[in-house]
Design a protein around this motif. Structure first.
Motif, PDB file in Angstrom:
ATOM      1  N   ILE A  16       0.844  -1.194   0.000  1.00  0.00           N
ATOM      2  CA  ILE A  16       0.000   0.000   0.000  1.00  0.00           C
ATOM      3  C   ILE A  16       0.881   1.246   0.000  1.00  0.00           C
ATOM      4  CG2 ILE A  16      -1.690   1.341   1.319  1.00  0.00           C
ATOM      5  CD1 ILE A  16      -2.706  -1.394   2.436  1.00  0.00           C
ATOM      6  N   ALA A  19       2.718   1.727  -3.335  1.00  0.00           N
ATOM      7  CA  ALA A  19       1.823   2.263  -4.367  1.00  0.00           C
ATOM      8  C   ALA A  19       1.484   3.722  -4.074  1.00  0.00           C
ATOM      9  CB  ALA A  19       0.559   1.414  -4.461  1.00  0.00           C
ATOM     10  N   GLN A  20       1.307   4.070  -2.802  1.00  0.00           N
ATOM     11  CA  GLN A  20       1.021   5.451  -2.436  1.00  0.00           C
ATOM     12  C   GLN A  20       2.194   6.354  -2.839  1.00  0.00           C
ATOM     13  OE1 GLN A  20       0.999   6.331   1.759  1.00  0.00           O
ATOM     14  NE2 GLN A  20      -0.518   7.949   1.526  1.00  0.00           N
ATOM     15  N   LEU A  23       2.107   6.803  -6.532  1.00  0.00           N
ATOM     16  CA  LEU A  23       1.050   7.763  -6.875  1.00  0.00           C
ATOM     17  C   LEU A  23       1.550   9.193  -6.693  1.00  0.00           C
ATOM     18  CD1 LEU A  23      -2.192   6.241  -5.331  1.00  0.00           C
ATOM     19  CD2 LEU A  23      -1.894   6.949  -7.697  1.00  0.00           C
ATOM     20  N   ALA A  38      -0.264   3.113 -10.832  1.00  0.00           N
ATOM     21  CA  ALA A  38      -0.072   3.134  -9.379  1.00  0.00           C
ATOM     22  C   ALA A  38      -1.410   3.155  -8.645  1.00  0.00           C
ATOM     23  CB  ALA A  38       0.777   4.339  -8.981  1.00  0.00           C
ATOM     24  N   SER A  39      -2.396   3.825  -9.213  1.00  0.00           N
ATOM     25  CA  SER A  39      -3.718   3.872  -8.596  1.00  0.00           C
ATOM     26  C   SER A  39      -4.335   2.478  -8.538  1.00  0.00           C
ATOM     27  CB  SER A  39      -4.630   4.826  -9.379  1.00  0.00           C
ATOM     28  OG  SER A  39      -5.895   4.899  -8.779  1.00  0.00           O
ATOM     29  N   ARG A  41      -2.689  -0.370  -8.479  1.00  0.00           N
ATOM     30  CA  ARG A  41      -1.937  -1.122  -7.457  1.00  0.00           C
ATOM     31  C   ARG A  41      -2.352  -0.695  -6.055  1.00  0.00           C
ATOM     32  NH1 ARG A  41       2.540   0.261 -10.428  1.00  0.00           N
ATOM     33  NH2 ARG A  41       3.364   1.462  -8.697  1.00  0.00           N
ATOM     34  N   PHE A  42      -2.515   0.621  -5.844  1.00  0.00           N
ATOM     35  CA  PHE A  42      -2.875   1.134  -4.527  1.00  0.00           C
ATOM     36  C   PHE A  42      -4.223   0.587  -4.070  1.00  0.00           C
ATOM     37  CE2 PHE A  42      -5.238   4.232  -1.994  1.00  0.00           C
ATOM     38  CZ  PHE A  42      -4.400   4.384  -0.906  1.00  0.00           C
ATOM     39  N   HIS A  43      -5.225   0.719  -4.916  1.00  0.00           N
ATOM     40  CA  HIS A  43      -6.564   0.276  -4.523  1.00  0.00           C
ATOM     41  C   HIS A  43      -6.615  -1.232  -4.311  1.00  0.00           C
ATOM     42  CE1 HIS A  43      -7.505   4.317  -6.041  1.00  0.00           C
ATOM     43  NE2 HIS A  43      -8.429   4.285  -5.101  1.00  0.00           N
ATOM     44  N   HIS A  84      -6.367  12.219  -4.344  1.00  0.00           N
ATOM     45  CA  HIS A  84      -5.065  11.831  -3.800  1.00  0.00           C
ATOM     46  C   HIS A  84      -5.023  12.048  -2.281  1.00  0.00           C
ATOM     47  CE1 HIS A  84      -0.925  10.681  -4.060  1.00  0.00           C
ATOM     48  NE2 HIS A  84      -0.538  11.798  -3.497  1.00  0.00           N
ATOM     49  N   HIS A  87      -6.585   9.247  -0.534  1.00  0.00           N
ATOM     50  CA  HIS A  87      -5.689   8.089  -0.405  1.00  0.00           C
ATOM     51  C   HIS A  87      -4.859   8.193   0.869  1.00  0.00           C
ATOM     52  CE1 HIS A  87      -5.786   7.659  -5.075  1.00  0.00           C
ATOM     53  NE2 HIS A  87      -6.846   7.130  -4.508  1.00  0.00           N
ATOM     54  N   VAL A  91      -4.882   5.491   4.022  1.00  0.00           N
ATOM     55  CA  VAL A  91      -3.688   4.841   4.561  1.00  0.00           C
ATOM     56  C   VAL A  91      -3.561   5.118   6.057  1.00  0.00           C
ATOM     57  CG1 VAL A  91      -1.156   4.797   4.495  1.00  0.00           C
ATOM     58  CG2 VAL A  91      -2.461   4.774   2.370  1.00  0.00           C
TER      59      VAL A  91
END
Length: 132
Positions: A16, A19-20, A23, A38-39, A41-43, A84, A87, A91
């Motif tokens: 996480i 990926a953050q 982003l 990246a978004s 992967r993050f989600h 963003h 996000h 986190v």
């Protein structure tokens, strides 16, 4: 998430956080393709610790349907900054093991995404092949 050990949360947080970071780098570089990758992967990384395979498959199906249109490439800078910032709060809630806050932040993020995408509803080029 509240029942997960601190070590377990930290281990789940590694993809996480990576990926953050990707982003943030994509936003700073104004890299639409990098942001999009990246978004995703993050989600996915944020959902994966729930170990809910149906949810992951639903997410992947939705992402695969919208990916060719790349709607985030059309969101204005203000909308992208709001998403963003969401996000970051997601986190923070995840790392704090605050499930109530995480769900509330996810709901706010979903609302912000809907608002950003509403502005694109009348875009004639949204699903045109090769459109930016």
């Amino acid at each position: 998430i509240r029942d997960t050990s601190v070590t377990g949360v930290q281990t789940c947080a590694l993809p996480i956080l990576a990926a953050q970071e990707a982003l943030a780098a994509a936003v700073a570089a104004d890299d639409e393709r990098g942001y999009h990758a990246a978004s995703r992967r993050f989600h996915r990384a944020l959902i994966a610790p729930a170990r809910m395979q149906r949810l992951l498959h639903m997410y992947e199906a939705a992402w695969n349907m919208t990916e060719p249109a790349r709607p985030m490439a059309r969101v204005d800078d203000e909308g992208r900054a709001r998403l963003h910032a969401d996000h970051d709060r997601l986190v923070e809630a995840f790392l704090a093991r605050d499930a109530v806050r995480l769900v509330a932040e996810a709901a706010a993020h979903y609302e912000h995404l809907g608002t950003a995408l509403e502005l694109l509803a009348d875009s004639p080029d949204l699903f045109r092949p090769g459109a930016p």
